[in-house]
Design a protein around this motif. Structure first.
Motif, PDB file in Angstrom:
ATOM      1  N   GLU A 166       0.728  -1.059  -0.047  1.00 39.84           N
ATOM      2  CA  GLU A 166       0.031   0.138  -0.183  1.00 39.84           C
ATOM      3  C   GLU A 166       0.995   1.222  -0.041  1.00 39.84           C
ATOM      4  OE1 GLU A 166      -2.932  -0.196  -0.652  1.00 39.84           O
ATOM      5  OE2 GLU A 166      -3.884  -2.000   0.324  1.00 39.84           O
ATOM      6  N   ALA A 167       0.512   2.064  -1.107  1.00 42.67           N
ATOM      7  CA  ALA A 167       1.496   3.361  -1.075  1.00 42.67           C
ATOM      8  C   ALA A 167       1.149   4.430   0.098  1.00 42.67           C
ATOM      9  CB  ALA A 167       1.451   3.962  -2.471  1.00 42.67           C
ATOM     10  N   SER A 168       0.101   4.533   0.573  1.00 48.55           N
ATOM     11  CA  SER A 168      -0.134   5.588   1.238  1.00 48.55           C
ATOM     12  C   SER A 168      -0.467   5.366   2.708  1.00 48.55           C
ATOM     13  CB  SER A 168      -1.489   6.487   0.776  1.00 48.55           C
ATOM     14  OG  SER A 168      -2.543   5.589   0.864  1.00 48.55           O
ATOM     15  N   ILE A 169      -0.502   6.233   3.757  1.00 48.13           N
ATOM     16  CA  ILE A 169      -0.944   5.871   4.995  1.00 48.13           C
ATOM     17  C   ILE A 169      -2.229   5.514   5.124  1.00 48.13           C
ATOM     18  CG2 ILE A 169      -1.081   7.268   7.197  1.00 48.13           C
ATOM     19  CD1 ILE A 169       1.631   7.131   6.389  1.00 48.13           C
ATOM     20  N   ASN A 170      -3.181   6.269   4.551  1.00 45.87           N
ATOM     21  CA  ASN A 170      -4.606   5.874   4.674  1.00 45.87           C
ATOM     22  C   ASN A 170      -4.940   4.636   3.795  1.00 45.87           C
ATOM     23  OD1 ASN A 170      -5.352   8.514   5.591  1.00 45.87           O
ATOM     24  ND2 ASN A 170      -5.495   9.438   3.619  1.00 45.87           N
ATOM     25  N   ALA A 171      -4.360   3.958   2.791  1.00 46.78           N
ATOM     26  CA  ALA A 171      -4.270   2.855   2.307  1.00 46.78           C
ATOM     27  C   ALA A 171      -4.145   1.782   3.305  1.00 46.78           C
ATOM     28  CB  ALA A 171      -3.496   2.778   0.984  1.00 46.78           C
ATOM     29  N   TRP A 172      -3.172   2.056   4.032  1.00 45.95           N
ATOM     30  CA  TRP A 172      -2.634   0.839   5.055  1.00 45.95           C
ATOM     31  C   TRP A 172      -3.586   1.064   6.313  1.00 45.95           C
ATOM     32  CZ3 TRP A 172       0.620  -2.681   6.230  1.00 45.95           C
ATOM     33  CH2 TRP A 172       1.929  -2.787   5.621  1.00 45.95           C
ATOM     34  N   ALA A 173      -4.376   1.969   6.490  1.00 42.25           N
ATOM     35  CA  ALA A 173      -5.377   2.179   7.787  1.00 42.25           C
ATOM     36  C   ALA A 173      -6.434   1.223   7.152  1.00 42.25           C
ATOM     37  CB  ALA A 173      -5.576   3.651   7.972  1.00 42.25           C
ATOM     38  N   ASP A 174      -6.747   1.525   6.009  1.00 45.79           N
ATOM     39  CA  ASP A 174      -7.981   1.008   5.191  1.00 45.79           C
ATOM     40  C   ASP A 174      -7.822  -0.377   5.197  1.00 45.79           C
ATOM     41  OD1 ASP A 174      -9.508   2.964   5.160  1.00 45.79           O
ATOM     42  OD2 ASP A 174      -8.697   3.620   2.899  1.00 45.79           O
ATOM     43  N   HIS A 175      -6.828  -1.095   4.952  1.00 43.90           N
ATOM     44  CA  HIS A 175      -6.209  -2.338   4.723  1.00 43.90           C
ATOM     45  C   HIS A 175      -6.485  -2.986   5.959  1.00 43.90           C
ATOM     46  CE1 HIS A 175      -4.561  -5.887   2.707  1.00 43.90           C
ATOM     47  NE2 HIS A 175      -4.286  -6.129   3.966  1.00 43.90           N
ATOM     48  N   ILE A 176      -6.182  -2.666   6.957  1.00 44.98           N
ATOM     49  CA  ILE A 176      -6.112  -3.029   8.309  1.00 44.98           C
ATOM     50  C   ILE A 176      -7.519  -3.224   8.951  1.00 44.98           C
ATOM     51  CG2 ILE A 176      -5.481  -2.991  10.910  1.00 44.98           C
ATOM     52  CD1 ILE A 176      -2.849  -1.557   9.910  1.00 44.98           C
ATOM     53  N   ILE A 177      -8.164  -2.106   8.484  1.00 43.53           N
ATOM     54  CA  ILE A 177      -9.963  -2.290   8.869  1.00 43.53           C
ATOM     55  C   ILE A 177     -10.348  -3.401   8.171  1.00 43.53           C
ATOM     56  CG2 ILE A 177     -11.840  -1.056   8.839  1.00 43.53           C
ATOM     57  CD1 ILE A 177     -10.403   1.647   9.749  1.00 43.53           C
ATOM     58  N   THR A 178     -10.135  -3.565   6.844  1.00 41.45           N
ATOM     59  CA  THR A 178     -10.892  -4.440   5.913  1.00 41.45           C
ATOM     60  C   THR A 178     -10.714  -5.907   6.740  1.00 41.45           C
ATOM     61  OG1 THR A 178     -10.662  -3.042   4.040  1.00 41.45           O
ATOM     62  CG2 THR A 178     -11.099  -5.613   3.608  1.00 41.45           C
ATOM     63  N   ARG A 179      -9.303  -6.145   7.076  1.00 41.49           N
ATOM     64  CA  ARG A 179      -8.838  -7.216   7.566  1.00 41.49           C
ATOM     65  C   ARG A 179      -9.418  -7.825   8.907  1.00 41.49           C
ATOM     66  NH1 ARG A 179      -3.840  -9.773   6.692  1.00 41.49           N
ATOM     67  NH2 ARG A 179      -5.046 -11.385   8.148  1.00 41.49           N
ATOM     68  N   ILE A 180      -9.848  -6.764   9.753  1.00 40.39           N
ATOM     69  CA  ILE A 180     -10.246  -7.035  11.165  1.00 40.39           C
ATOM     70  C   ILE A 180     -11.795  -7.139  11.051  1.00 40.39           C
ATOM     71  CG2 ILE A 180      -8.325  -6.377  12.265  1.00 40.39           C
ATOM     72  CD1 ILE A 180      -9.744  -3.769  13.124  1.00 40.39           C
ATOM     73  N   ALA A 181     -12.629  -6.357  10.117  1.00 39.26           N
ATOM     74  CA  ALA A 181     -13.948  -6.270  10.005  1.00 39.26           C
ATOM     75  C   ALA A 181     -14.747  -7.591   9.884  1.00 39.26           C
ATOM     76  CB  ALA A 181     -14.329  -5.489   8.638  1.00 39.26           C
ATOM     77  N   GLY A 182     -15.587  -7.924  10.823  1.00 37.49           N
ATOM     78  CA  GLY A 182     -16.141  -9.185  10.863  1.00 37.49           C
ATOM     79  C   GLY A 182     -15.444 -10.439  11.514  1.00 37.49           C
ATOM     80  N   ILE A 183     -14.116 -10.161  11.842  1.00 39.70           N
ATOM     81  CA  ILE A 183     -13.290 -11.146  12.557  1.00 39.70           C
ATOM     82  C   ILE A 183     -13.231 -10.879  14.040  1.00 39.70           C
ATOM     83  CG2 ILE A 183     -11.010 -12.123  12.509  1.00 39.70           C
ATOM     84  CD1 ILE A 183     -10.750 -11.572   9.539  1.00 39.70           C
ATOM     85  N   LEU A 184     -13.148  -9.675  14.337  1.00 39.33           N
ATOM     86  CA  LEU A 184     -12.742  -9.512  15.904  1.00 39.33           C
ATOM     87  C   LEU A 184     -14.234  -8.994  16.385  1.00 39.33           C
ATOM     88  CD1 LEU A 184      -9.662  -6.929  15.710  1.00 39.33           C
ATOM     89  CD2 LEU A 184      -9.569  -9.639  16.004  1.00 39.33           C
ATOM     90  N   PRO A 185     -14.473  -9.754  17.495  1.00 32.24           N
ATOM     91  CA  PRO A 185     -15.813  -9.210  18.171  1.00 32.24           C
ATOM     92  C   PRO A 185     -15.829  -8.100  18.670  1.00 32.24           C
ATOM     93  CG  PRO A 185     -15.083 -11.470  19.068  1.00 32.24           C
ATOM     94  CD  PRO A 185     -13.859 -10.650  18.030  1.00 32.24           C
ATOM     95  N   ASP A 186     -17.013  -7.251  18.382  1.00 34.59           N
ATOM     96  CA  ASP A 186     -16.897  -5.889  19.056  1.00 34.59           C
ATOM     97  C   ASP A 186     -16.910  -5.822  20.411  1.00 34.59           C
ATOM     98  OD1 ASP A 186     -17.367  -4.734  16.427  1.00 34.59           O
ATOM     99  OD2 ASP A 186     -19.472  -4.532  16.566  1.00 34.59           O
ATOM    100  N   ALA A 187     -17.319  -6.748  21.247  1.00 32.38           N
ATOM    101  CA  ALA A 187     -17.151  -6.535  22.613  1.00 32.38           C
ATOM    102  C   ALA A 187     -16.205  -7.093  23.412  1.00 32.38           C
ATOM    103  CB  ALA A 187     -18.514  -7.325  23.254  1.00 32.38           C
TER     104      ALA A 187
END
Length: 339
Positions: free
Chosen positions: A60-81
């Motif tokens: 990922e070339a940008s700071i924001n792209a790295w942040a978005d990638h991490i969120i995509t990876r954890i979405a639906g995997i990590l329990p909210d609580a």
């Protein structure tokens, strides 16, 4: 793919350790990271500082792209609580540029979580304490400004693989400092305690084998514990005068306590096979409840001896660890809790 961060200057030894476990691993010449197709069946790697299970390569070339990638990876995997932690660090360069980039990615990630997933932000914790069965770990290591690896270990994996996955960033524990200690060897006790998540406490009983000049006994006495110190030579004068220390001039390999003690601590200078056999004997006889024992090596020819310890010690333990501590030299430390 699984990625391992080796102990400094120990990449080849980690590759060999994995090879003896039946895993063909390779070392990346540019980053020093070790890549392997599987985790070992016996999950104790003395020369791995940190493990990134199921790591995926990221570009990922940008700071924001790295942040978005991490969120995509954890979405639906990590329990909210449930609690989760983020370990984000650079494995390139020697200056502050990589650290600064990681800080920017973390800031961008927090801003996105605040807007999109507040529940995940609330359960994000900053801690290096032992993992609970509900703790998840997200790791991102940058191998360059626009490249790296991301690993998501959903609970209870970090707790289950606590012998491989460290709660410390990059598996690194800063050296303890205490100028009053008889020698710097005391730092090995402190680091082992931190990694284990348990420490010597007031009123507990300890046996310190090969105790002189007394750095390990010093830690226990400072905590208010009672120490039986075994060595051919006496400890430092102030320790010898301490009412909570009982010194016996004896053979450390033959000594046994009259009843089980809370801690066996042993930093004796001896051939690794002798220290290994001593630990196994104490474990089989249930002479202690917890232990910290150093295996000291000359060169690397005897590293394979640890393979037997990986098989024989864990069945006797509720928690077993085997690692080259940050405070170790050409040593590996076994520590844990007896079953």
């Amino acid at each position: 793919m699984h990625v391992f961060l080796p102990v400094i200057d120990c990449g080849p030894f980690l590759v060999e350790e994995l090879k003896r476990a039946g895993i063909a691993a390779t070392e990346d010449a540019m980053t020093g990271l070790i890549h392997a197709p599987a985790l070992p069946d016996l999950p104790w790697l003395a020369f791995a500082r940190q493990t990134l299970p199921e790591a995926t390569e990221v570009k990922e070339a940008s700071i924001n792209a790295w942040a978005d990638h991490i969120i995509t990876r954890i979405a639906g995997i990590l329990p909210d609580a449930q609690p989760w932690r983020l370990h984000l660090w650079p494995a390139y360069g020697e200056g502050k540029a990589g650290l600064h980039r990681c800080d920017l990615i973390r800031t961008a990630l927090n801003e996105r979580l605040k807007k999109r997933r507040r529940a995940l932000l609330r359960s994000l914790e900053e801690s290096a304490s032992a993992f609970s069965s509900e703790t998840s770990l997200v790791q991102a290591v940058l191998t360059g400004p626009d490249a790296g690896f991301v690993s998501v270990s959903a609970a209870p994996q970090p707790s289950q693989l606590r012998s491989l996955i460290s709660p410390f960033l990059g598996g690194d524990v800063p050296h303890a400092e205490d100028k009053a200690a008889p020698s710097r060897a005391f730092a090995k006790v402190i680091e082992s305690e931190l990694r284990l998540g348990q420490q010597i406490e007031s009123g507990q009983t300890c046996v310190d084998l090969g105790a002189s000049p007394g750095s390990w006994s010093y830690v226990a006495i400072q905590r208010g514990a009672y120490v039986t110190a075994i060595d051919r030579s006496p400890l430092r004068d102030d320790l010898m005068r301490n009412p909570r220390l009982s010194f016996q001039q004896a053979d450390a390999f033959k000594f046994r306590p009259q009843q089980p003690v809370d801690w066996l601590i042993c930093d004796i200078i001896a051939a690794p096979q002798r220290s290994l056999d001593l630990l196994l004997d104490w474990l089989r006889e249930r002479q202690m409840r917890r232990f910290i024992v150093t295996l000291k090596f000359k060169g690397s020819d005897e590293y394979h001896l640890m393979d037997a310890l990986k098989e024989l010690a864990p069945p006797l333990c509720a928690d077993f660890r085997l690692t080259r501590l940050c405070a170790n030299k050409n040593e590996v430390t076994a520590f844990g809790v007896v079953a």
